[in-house]
Design a protein around this motif. Structure first.
Motif, PDB file in Angstrom:
ATOM      1  N   THR A 187      17.152 -55.376   4.910  1.00  0.00           N
ATOM      2  CA  THR A 187      18.582 -55.258   5.167  1.00  0.00           C
ATOM      3  C   THR A 187      18.813 -55.276   6.669  1.00  0.00           C
ATOM      4  O   THR A 187      18.261 -54.439   7.391  1.00  0.00           O
ATOM      5  CB  THR A 187      19.146 -53.961   4.563  1.00  0.00           C
ATOM      6  OG1 THR A 187      18.840 -53.927   3.167  1.00  0.00           O
ATOM      7  CG2 THR A 187      20.651 -53.893   4.761  1.00  0.00           C
ATOM      8  N   LEU A 188      19.620 -56.218   7.125  1.00  0.00           N
ATOM      9  CA  LEU A 188      19.971 -56.305   8.530  1.00  0.00           C
ATOM     10  C   LEU A 188      21.196 -55.440   8.811  1.00  0.00           C
ATOM     11  O   LEU A 188      21.809 -54.898   7.886  1.00  0.00           O
ATOM     12  CB  LEU A 188      20.232 -57.763   8.914  1.00  0.00           C
ATOM     13  CG  LEU A 188      19.072 -58.743   8.696  1.00  0.00           C
ATOM     14  CD1 LEU A 188      19.462 -60.134   9.197  1.00  0.00           C
ATOM     15  CD2 LEU A 188      17.814 -58.265   9.389  1.00  0.00           C
ATOM     16  N   PRO A 189      21.594 -55.255  10.049  1.00  0.00           N
ATOM     17  CA  PRO A 189      22.809 -54.492  10.355  1.00  0.00           C
ATOM     18  C   PRO A 189      24.027 -55.039   9.611  1.00  0.00           C
ATOM     19  O   PRO A 189      24.065 -56.221   9.218  1.00  0.00           O
ATOM     20  CB  PRO A 189      22.951 -54.648  11.875  1.00  0.00           C
ATOM     21  CG  PRO A 189      21.548 -54.864  12.352  1.00  0.00           C
ATOM     22  CD  PRO A 189      20.874 -55.639  11.263  1.00  0.00           C
ATOM     23  N   ARG A 246      16.561 -52.190   7.749  1.00  0.00           N
ATOM     24  CA  ARG A 246      15.939 -51.379   6.712  1.00  0.00           C
ATOM     25  C   ARG A 246      15.034 -52.242   5.835  1.00  0.00           C
ATOM     26  O   ARG A 246      15.317 -53.410   5.590  1.00  0.00           O
ATOM     27  CB  ARG A 246      17.003 -50.715   5.823  1.00  0.00           C
ATOM     28  CG  ARG A 246      17.920 -49.716   6.550  1.00  0.00           C
ATOM     29  CD  ARG A 246      17.148 -48.434   6.840  1.00  0.00           C
ATOM     30  NE  ARG A 246      18.026 -47.367   7.292  1.00  0.00           N
ATOM     31  CZ  ARG A 246      18.375 -47.185   8.567  1.00  0.00           C
ATOM     32  NH1 ARG A 246      17.937 -48.029   9.493  1.00  0.00           N
ATOM     33  NH2 ARG A 246      19.166 -46.180   8.899  1.00  0.00           N
ATOM     34  N   VAL A 247      13.957 -51.609   5.381  1.00  0.00           N
ATOM     35  CA  VAL A 247      13.068 -52.225   4.404  1.00  0.00           C
ATOM     36  C   VAL A 247      12.931 -51.239   3.243  1.00  0.00           C
ATOM     37  O   VAL A 247      12.365 -50.165   3.405  1.00  0.00           O
ATOM     38  CB  VAL A 247      11.689 -52.546   5.005  1.00  0.00           C
ATOM     39  CG1 VAL A 247      10.752 -53.098   3.925  1.00  0.00           C
ATOM     40  CG2 VAL A 247      11.822 -53.541   6.148  1.00  0.00           C
ATOM     41  N   GLY A 248      13.487 -51.617   2.083  1.00  0.00           N
ATOM     42  CA  GLY A 248      13.442 -50.716   0.944  1.00  0.00           C
ATOM     43  C   GLY A 248      14.166 -49.413   1.192  1.00  0.00           C
ATOM     44  O   GLY A 248      13.754 -48.363   0.666  1.00  0.00           O
ATOM     45  N   GLY A 249      15.213 -49.418   2.003  1.00  0.00           N
ATOM     46  CA  GLY A 249      15.964 -48.214   2.307  1.00  0.00           C
ATOM     47  C   GLY A 249      15.431 -47.408   3.473  1.00  0.00           C
ATOM     48  O   GLY A 249      16.114 -46.504   3.960  1.00  0.00           O
ATOM     49  N   ALA A 250      14.237 -47.697   3.950  1.00  0.00           N
ATOM     50  CA  ALA A 250      13.645 -46.963   5.080  1.00  0.00           C
ATOM     51  C   ALA A 250      13.805 -47.777   6.362  1.00  0.00           C
ATOM     52  O   ALA A 250      13.769 -49.009   6.327  1.00  0.00           O
ATOM     53  CB  ALA A 250      12.170 -46.688   4.813  1.00  0.00           C
ATOM     54  N   PRO A 251      13.992 -47.114   7.495  1.00  0.00           N
ATOM     55  CA  PRO A 251      14.051 -47.857   8.760  1.00  0.00           C
ATOM     56  C   PRO A 251      12.791 -48.697   8.959  1.00  0.00           C
ATOM     57  O   PRO A 251      11.699 -48.321   8.531  1.00  0.00           O
ATOM     58  CB  PRO A 251      14.173 -46.752   9.820  1.00  0.00           C
ATOM     59  CG  PRO A 251      14.777 -45.594   9.095  1.00  0.00           C
ATOM     60  CD  PRO A 251      14.238 -45.666   7.691  1.00  0.00           C
ATOM     61  N   GLU A 274       9.816 -46.922  10.596  1.00  0.00           N
ATOM     62  CA  GLU A 274       9.118 -45.981   9.719  1.00  0.00           C
ATOM     63  C   GLU A 274       8.275 -46.718   8.682  1.00  0.00           C
ATOM     64  O   GLU A 274       7.158 -46.288   8.351  1.00  0.00           O
ATOM     65  CB  GLU A 274      10.129 -45.062   9.029  1.00  0.00           C
ATOM     66  CG  GLU A 274      10.866 -44.134   9.984  1.00  0.00           C
ATOM     67  CD  GLU A 274      11.809 -43.199   9.235  1.00  0.00           C
ATOM     68  OE1 GLU A 274      11.774 -43.200   7.984  1.00  0.00           O
ATOM     69  OE2 GLU A 274      12.573 -42.466   9.902  1.00  0.00           O
ATOM     70  N   TRP A 275       8.805 -47.806   8.148  1.00  0.00           N
ATOM     71  CA  TRP A 275       8.037 -48.603   7.190  1.00  0.00           C
ATOM     72  C   TRP A 275       6.764 -49.145   7.838  1.00  0.00           C
ATOM     73  O   TRP A 275       5.694 -49.144   7.233  1.00  0.00           O
ATOM     74  CB  TRP A 275       8.923 -49.736   6.676  1.00  0.00           C
ATOM     75  CG  TRP A 275       8.245 -50.646   5.704  1.00  0.00           C
ATOM     76  CD1 TRP A 275       8.086 -50.466   4.367  1.00  0.00           C
ATOM     77  CD2 TRP A 275       7.618 -51.904   6.017  1.00  0.00           C
ATOM     78  NE1 TRP A 275       7.402 -51.524   3.814  1.00  0.00           N
ATOM     79  CE2 TRP A 275       7.109 -52.426   4.806  1.00  0.00           C
ATOM     80  CE3 TRP A 275       7.452 -52.630   7.181  1.00  0.00           C
ATOM     81  CZ2 TRP A 275       6.437 -53.654   4.741  1.00  0.00           C
ATOM     82  CZ3 TRP A 275       6.791 -53.842   7.128  1.00  0.00           C
ATOM     83  CH2 TRP A 275       6.286 -54.342   5.916  1.00  0.00           C
ATOM     84  N   LEU A 276       6.873 -49.591   9.095  1.00  0.00           N
ATOM     85  CA  LEU A 276       5.696 -50.079   9.804  1.00  0.00           C
ATOM     86  C   LEU A 276       4.686 -48.967  10.057  1.00  0.00           C
ATOM     87  O   LEU A 276       3.476 -49.178   9.931  1.00  0.00           O
ATOM     88  CB  LEU A 276       6.122 -50.715  11.123  1.00  0.00           C
ATOM     89  CG  LEU A 276       6.790 -52.092  11.039  1.00  0.00           C
ATOM     90  CD1 LEU A 276       7.343 -52.485  12.401  1.00  0.00           C
ATOM     91  CD2 LEU A 276       5.797 -53.140  10.558  1.00  0.00           C
ATOM     92  N   ASP A 277       5.170 -47.769  10.420  1.00  0.00           N
ATOM     93  CA  ASP A 277       4.252 -46.658  10.660  1.00  0.00           C
ATOM     94  C   ASP A 277       3.467 -46.297   9.405  1.00  0.00           C
ATOM     95  O   ASP A 277       2.274 -45.965   9.482  1.00  0.00           O
ATOM     96  CB  ASP A 277       5.033 -45.435  11.164  1.00  0.00           C
ATOM     97  CG  ASP A 277       5.355 -45.525  12.644  1.00  0.00           C
ATOM     98  OD1 ASP A 277       4.518 -46.086  13.383  1.00  0.00           O
ATOM     99  OD2 ASP A 277       6.419 -45.055  13.058  1.00  0.00           O
ATOM    100  N   GLU A 278       4.127 -46.358   8.262  1.00  0.00           N
ATOM    101  CA  GLU A 278       3.406 -46.086   7.019  1.00  0.00           C
ATOM    102  C   GLU A 278       2.328 -47.138   6.771  1.00  0.00           C
ATOM    103  O   GLU A 278       1.207 -46.818   6.350  1.00  0.00           O
ATOM    104  CB  GLU A 278       4.395 -46.057   5.854  1.00  0.00           C
ATOM    105  CG  GLU A 278       5.364 -44.885   5.895  1.00  0.00           C
ATOM    106  CD  GLU A 278       6.354 -44.924   4.748  1.00  0.00           C
ATOM    107  OE1 GLU A 278       6.280 -45.873   3.935  1.00  0.00           O
ATOM    108  OE2 GLU A 278       7.205 -44.029   4.660  1.00  0.00           O
ATOM    109  N   ARG A 279       2.654 -48.391   7.043  1.00  0.00           N
ATOM    110  CA  ARG A 279       1.673 -49.446   6.848  1.00  0.00           C
ATOM    111  C   ARG A 279       0.516 -49.332   7.846  1.00  0.00           C
ATOM    112  O   ARG A 279      -0.613 -49.715   7.555  1.00  0.00           O
ATOM    113  CB  ARG A 279       2.341 -50.817   7.013  1.00  0.00           C
ATOM    114  CG  ARG A 279       3.318 -51.170   5.895  1.00  0.00           C
ATOM    115  CD  ARG A 279       2.557 -51.433   4.591  1.00  0.00           C
ATOM    116  NE  ARG A 279       3.392 -51.995   3.569  1.00  0.00           N
ATOM    117  CZ  ARG A 279       4.155 -51.295   2.727  1.00  0.00           C
ATOM    118  NH1 ARG A 279       4.174 -49.972   2.841  1.00  0.00           N
ATOM    119  NH2 ARG A 279       4.879 -51.892   1.812  1.00  0.00           N
TER     120      ARG A 279
END
Length: 430
Positions: free
Chosen positions: A38-40, A91-96, A99-104
């Motif tokens: 999701t973009l801005p 957003r990716v899947g509702g997460a910023p 943050e999604w990159l940090d999880e990966r």
């Protein structure tokens, strides 16, 4: 865990250059196709994107986000502006996205990078590349001429819709002559956006890689300058009272200077030339983008700033060396004084003991050696030379001090004479 970027980007014939450059170029850490991104809010709607994360030799992260949006210059300009000003809203899947990159990257960070690396966040520098589809590309090429003027649609895209101009002025938009062939190819770019039309995907990806190098170099320049000012502030506010404190400060400044020089070499200068991908098309695009970003001047000025830090460190080293020398001289002076005092104190008693130990008629065994009236001449002969030597040394030391004070007093007298002569000259009109 680090791999060449050619595994994620279709670079065609340029892949050999990227692989040959090895660790001088960014290396791949993560490459995933994201089905829901999701973009801005003001940006166009997209169905998916490809996310590529790479790191430079100095472990600076570079993020590539490849999205497809519907055709139309208004949608492109709005999307460019939104993803430039409000990247944190992605957003990716509702997460910023960060943050999604940090999880990966949680597993990657333990094995491939520093364990104490901070969480990812968006920096100030971004470059956006636009590769129009077939219909849009034909329309742009039909409007493209061999002159310097650019169409209003190109202005809207390259300037992210912030300025609409119908006069045909260039408005600072660069069009490299080598890359613009009327009716076939077109490249128009500013500092932050590049419009690339008519080239094959491998060339487009090579252009994007060159732009990423410029972005990383500009970001490194900002970081180096900030760290250089921090080093100067550390030197200014440091309170050094002992030799150990001076050594600790010099060590800390030396480490910071070493980091600054490495950053300047491997994060800026390595991307300031085109030798990494020696191809005419990439060199032309890289040179034009480097000129519009004023990277050459930034590298020169930043090198001067780093030299200033080096000068400060050299001054601190001189101060430390001077302090160490003064300490050594003081220690040697004390030791020499102790030895001299011991010699002065020990030699006269030794001479007296030798005198009294001689089997001679001058020594009366019935009298005590402390009988000064009887042995006064012997005591005088033993002590008088050393007393005279001490007196002569004190007089000589006082004369040296007086001569130094007189020399120091001559300087302000000469200055007063010079100032009075200048005052007379001004009054006389000379």
């Amino acid at each position: 865990m680090l791999r060449p970027l050619s595994e994620a980007l279709d670079l065609g014939r340029f892949a050999a250059h990227v692989e040959a450059s090895g660790r001088l170029l960014p290396r791949l850490v993560l490459h995933e196709r994201v089905p829901e991104i999701t973009l801005p809010p003001s940006a166009a709607r997209v169905d998916g994107a490809a996310v590529i994360l790479a790191v430079t030799p100095r472990w600076d992260p570079l993020l590539f986000v490849d999205v497809e949006i519907p055709d139309g210059s208004d949608a492109i300009a709005d999307t460019l502006y939104a993803t430039w000003q409000d990247r944190s809203a992605m957003r990716v899947g509702g997460a910023p996205l960060t943050e999604w990159l940090d999880e990966r990257l949680h597993a990657y960070r333990v094995t491939a990078g520093p364990a104490d690396q901070p969480p990812l966040e968006f920096g100030r520098n971004v470059h956006q590349s636009v590769f129009p589809g077939a219909a849009h590309a034909q329309r742009l090429l039909a409007e493209h001429t061999s002159g310097d003027a650019v169409s209003q649609e190109v202005v809207a895209i390259v300037l992210r819709g912030t300025l609409n101009d119908g006069t045909g002025a260039t408005l600072g938009i660069r069009r490299p002559e080598t890359l613009n062939n009327p009716g076939q190819t077109m490249v128009a770019h500013g500092r932050g956006v590049s419009l690339i039309v008519g080239y094959a995907p491998p060339v487009e990806n090579a252009f994007a890689l060159a732009a990423a190098g410029i972005v990383n170099a500009v970001a490194a320049v900002h970081r180096i300058r900030r760290q250089a000012f921090e080093a100067l502030e550390l030197d200014r506010t440091a309170v050094v009272e002992t030799t150990e404190g001076a050594r600790a400060l010099v060590t800390q400044l030396s480490r910071r200077l070493s980091d600054l020089q490495l950053d300047l070499s491997f994060s800026v200068e390595a991307y300031a030339d085109t030798i990494l991908i020696p191809e005419l098309l990439i060199e032309s695009f890289h040179s034009s983008l480097r000129d519009v970003s004023a990277l050459a001047d930034a590298v020169t000025n930043t090198s001067r700033i780093v030299d200033r830090v080096n000068a400060v460190l050299a001054t601190r080293c001189v101060d430390l060396e001077t302090a160490s020398q003064e300490y050594a001289e003081g220690r040697d002076r004390v030791l020499a004084t102790v030895i001299a005092a011991g010699s002065v104190i020990a030699l006269p008693p030794a001479l007296l003991l030798a005198f009294f130990g001689v089997n001679s008629s001058d020594v009366d065994p019935r009298r005590s050696i402390l009988d000064v009236q009887h042995y006064g001449v012997a005591y005088a002969i033993a002590w008088l030379p050393f007393v005279l030597l001490i007196a002569v040394g004190l007089v000589a030391r006082r004369r040296v001090s007086l001569s130094l004070s007189a020399s120091e007093a001559v300087i302000p007298d000469q200055r007063r004479t010079r100032r009075s002569w200048l005052g007379r000259s001004r009054r006389d009109g000379r």
